[in-house]
Design a protein around this motif. Structure first.
Motif, short mmCIF file in Angstrom:
data_model
loop_
_atom_site.label_atom_id
_atom_site.label_comp_id
_atom_site.label_asym_id
_atom_site.label_seq_id
_atom_site.Cartn_x
_atom_site.Cartn_y
_atom_site.Cartn_z
N ILE A 1 0.91 -0.70 0.01
CA ILE A 1 -0.09 0.18 -0.05
C ILE A 1 0.49 1.30 0.22
O ILE A 1 0.51 2.24 -0.75
CB ILE A 1 -1.00 -0.10 1.68
CG1 ILE A 1 -2.07 -1.10 1.00
CG2 ILE A 1 -2.07 1.23 1.47
CD1 ILE A 1 -3.03 -1.28 0.27
N ARG A 2 1.85 1.33 0.61
CA ARG A 2 2.85 2.27 0.66
C ARG A 2 3.58 2.28 -0.44
O ARG A 2 3.57 3.82 -1.44
CB ARG A 2 3.74 2.43 1.76
CG ARG A 2 4.59 3.19 1.80
CD ARG A 2 6.44 3.27 2.70
NE ARG A 2 6.72 2.53 1.47
CZ ARG A 2 7.30 2.48 0.41
NH1 ARG A 2 7.69 4.32 0.53
NH2 ARG A 2 7.94 2.14 -0.78
N GLU A 3 3.77 1.78 -1.10
CA GLU A 3 4.49 1.68 -2.98
C GLU A 3 3.43 2.36 -3.93
O GLU A 3 3.50 3.24 -4.55
CB GLU A 3 4.58 0.22 -2.52
CG GLU A 3 6.24 0.03 -2.43
CD GLU A 3 6.13 -1.90 -2.85
OE1 GLU A 3 6.02 -2.16 -3.71
OE2 GLU A 3 7.79 -1.79 -2.18
N LYS A 4 2.10 1.37 -3.44
CA LYS A 4 1.06 2.10 -4.10
C LYS A 4 0.74 3.74 -4.25
O LYS A 4 0.30 4.39 -4.74
CB LYS A 4 0.19 1.41 -4.03
CG LYS A 4 -1.79 1.92 -5.21
CD LYS A 4 -2.67 0.85 -4.81
CE LYS A 4 -2.61 -0.47 -4.49
NZ LYS A 4 -4.01 -1.37 -5.05
N LYS B 1 3.57 5.86 -5.45
CA LYS B 1 3.45 5.58 -7.08
C LYS B 1 2.20 6.95 -7.71
O LYS B 1 2.74 7.45 -9.14
CB LYS B 1 2.90 4.33 -7.45
CG LYS B 1 2.49 3.89 -9.45
CD LYS B 1 2.41 3.40 -10.04
CE LYS B 1 2.36 2.61 -10.84
NZ LYS B 1 1.88 0.95 -11.86
N LEU B 2 1.17 7.08 -6.97
CA LEU B 2 0.05 7.87 -7.36
C LEU B 2 0.73 9.30 -6.58
O LEU B 2 -0.30 10.32 -7.04
CB LEU B 2 -1.02 7.15 -6.98
CG LEU B 2 -1.26 6.29 -7.60
CD1 LEU B 2 -3.15 5.22 -6.90
CD2 LEU B 2 -2.45 6.49 -9.18
N GLY B 3 1.55 9.58 -5.90
CA GLY B 3 1.94 10.78 -5.76
C GLY B 3 0.96 11.23 -4.51
O GLY B 3 1.02 12.39 -3.78
N TYR B 4 0.93 9.97 -3.53
CA TYR B 4 0.36 10.40 -2.29
C TYR B 4 1.02 9.53 -1.13
O TYR B 4 -0.02 9.55 -0.05
CB TYR B 4 -1.36 9.76 -2.25
CG TYR B 4 -1.95 9.67 -3.56
CD1 TYR B 4 -2.68 11.56 -3.47
CD2 TYR B 4 -3.23 9.45 -4.53
CE1 TYR B 4 -3.34 11.85 -4.39
CE2 TYR B 4 -3.88 10.08 -5.20
CZ TYR B 4 -3.68 11.45 -5.36
OH TYR B 4 -4.73 11.57 -6.36
N LEU B 5 2.28 9.55 -1.50
CA LEU B 5 3.49 9.43 -0.63
C LEU B 5 3.14 9.83 0.77
O LEU B 5 3.23 8.94 2.33
CB LEU B 5 4.29 9.25 -0.47
CG LEU B 5 5.12 8.64 0.14
CD1 LEU B 5 5.23 7.14 1.05
CD2 LEU B 5 6.90 8.62 -0.08
N ASN B 6 2.56 11.32 1.51
CA ASN B 6 2.20 11.93 1.83
C ASN B 6 1.20 11.58 2.88
O ASN B 6 0.96 11.79 4.40
CB ASN B 6 2.33 13.47 1.98
CG ASN B 6 1.11 13.77 0.89
OD1 ASN B 6 0.73 13.38 0.29
ND2 ASN B 6 0.94 15.24 0.96
N CYS B 7 0.18 10.86 2.24
CA CYS B 7 -1.20 9.64 3.46
C CYS B 7 -0.55 8.80 3.69
O CYS B 7 -1.36 7.62 4.29
CB CYS B 7 -2.35 10.23 2.09
SG CYS B 7 -3.12 11.22 1.33
N ILE B 8 0.69 8.09 3.62
CA ILE B 8 0.98 7.39 4.72
C ILE B 8 2.01 8.04 6.11
O ILE B 8 2.45 8.52 5.69
CB ILE B 8 2.46 6.14 3.53
CG1 ILE B 8 1.35 5.68 2.74
CG2 ILE B 8 2.37 5.66 5.04
CD1 ILE B 8 0.70 4.85 2.88
N LEU C 1 -7.41 12.57 3.49
CA LEU C 1 -5.81 13.03 3.00
C LEU C 1 -6.27 13.01 1.96
O LEU C 1 -6.13 13.62 1.14
CB LEU C 1 -4.67 12.72 4.37
CG LEU C 1 -3.61 13.82 3.74
CD1 LEU C 1 -4.03 15.32 2.57
CD2 LEU C 1 -2.53 13.81 4.22
N LEU C 2 -6.13 11.15 1.24
CA LEU C 2 -5.89 11.34 0.52
C LEU C 2 -7.16 11.85 -0.65
O LEU C 2 -6.60 12.24 -2.13
CB LEU C 2 -6.07 9.22 0.40
CG LEU C 2 -5.70 8.89 -1.23
CD1 LEU C 2 -5.39 6.78 -0.81
CD2 LEU C 2 -6.12 9.33 -2.33
#
Length: 247
Positions: free
Chosen positions: A171-174, A177-184, A197-198
């Motif tokens: 899920i972190r990688e997904k 990839k979509l540009g939402y890493l700050n949602c992790i 947030l996503l």
């Protein structure tokens, strides 16, 4: 307390409500106001709960549009009660219809495009959020209905907060990839996903002003007396959240 009213800036024009788990007919893990036929509850009791919902809220049962949710990115325009309902996002400008989402922890997201008098309801589960269903819904309103994104107001219903959504490295990688890493969010031993947030980021990407987005204060997991939570209890009921025009 059978219903929670989601406040909006347009309470004289639209109404956004979420059922609570209280004041219904179901028993056991579904106690008491379960509104889903798909969780193992007695269907006769679910029917009684739905009849109570419509009576309490003065809704014609035929006008209550409950989609067949599949965790997809399908967005449908609903013109009348005969339309296809297999979708996870739906919208209408028919002021006789009531749009709804069945959920427990997945915060429903409602849109009101004031300029075109359109309402929308979105089932924003994890899968649909990664499919960018919120972004796709707003894009549909812009491209197909001529909506100005600055006229869109967004109301989040009650849902689970990120501190209860533990995810894995895939899920972190997904998200990355979509540009939402700050949602992790990461602690020493766990990864967490902030779904709210996503979806907030998707709304902003489509031009919805941040001042038009109304988040919700309730965590379904933490408020066991008010809301069902499948993350808290594996076998449990479901709420219904809805949006409708005021007449």
């Amino acid at each position: 307390m059978g219903y929670y009213k989601n406040n909006t800036p347009f309470d004289d024009e639209i109404e956004v409500l979420t059922s609570t788990r209280q004041d219904g007919f179901s028993s056991g893990p579904y106690e008491s106001f379960n509104l889903s036929y798909n969780v193992g509850d007695d269907p006769n009791l679910v029917l009684q709960n739905r009849e109570k919902l419509c009576k309490d809220l003065n809704i014609d049962p035929a006008s209550l549009i409950i989609p067949e949710q599949k965790n997809t990115d399908i967005v449908l325009k609903i013109n009348d009660i005969q339309d296809n309902r297999i979708c996870d996002a739906l919208y209408t400008n028919n002021k006789d219809l009531v749009l709804s989402i069945i959920h427990s922890d997945c915060a429903p997201i409602f849109l009101y495009a004031k300029d075109k008098q359109i309402i929308a309801a979105i089932h924003s589960a994890i899968n649909g959020s990664f499919l960018q269903i919120v972004k796709k819904t707003v894009k549909t309103l812009i491209t197909k209905e001529g909506v100005d994104p600055k006229s869109i107001y967004v109301i989040y219903g009650p849902g689970v907060l990120f501190s209860h959504i533990i995810v894995d490295e895939k899920i972190r990688e997904k998200a990355e990839k979509l540009g939402y890493l700050n949602c992790i969010k990461q602690t020493f031993d766990n990864l967490y996903l902030d779904v709210n947030l996503l979806n907030y980021m998707q709304l902003r990407e489509m031009g919805v002003p941040s001042k038009n987005i109304i988040l919700n204060k309730y965590d379904t997991y933490e408020n066991a007396n008010l809301f069902f939570s499948s993350m808290r209890n594996n076998t449990t009921g479901r709420m219904i959240s809805l949006i409708k025009f005021k007449k």
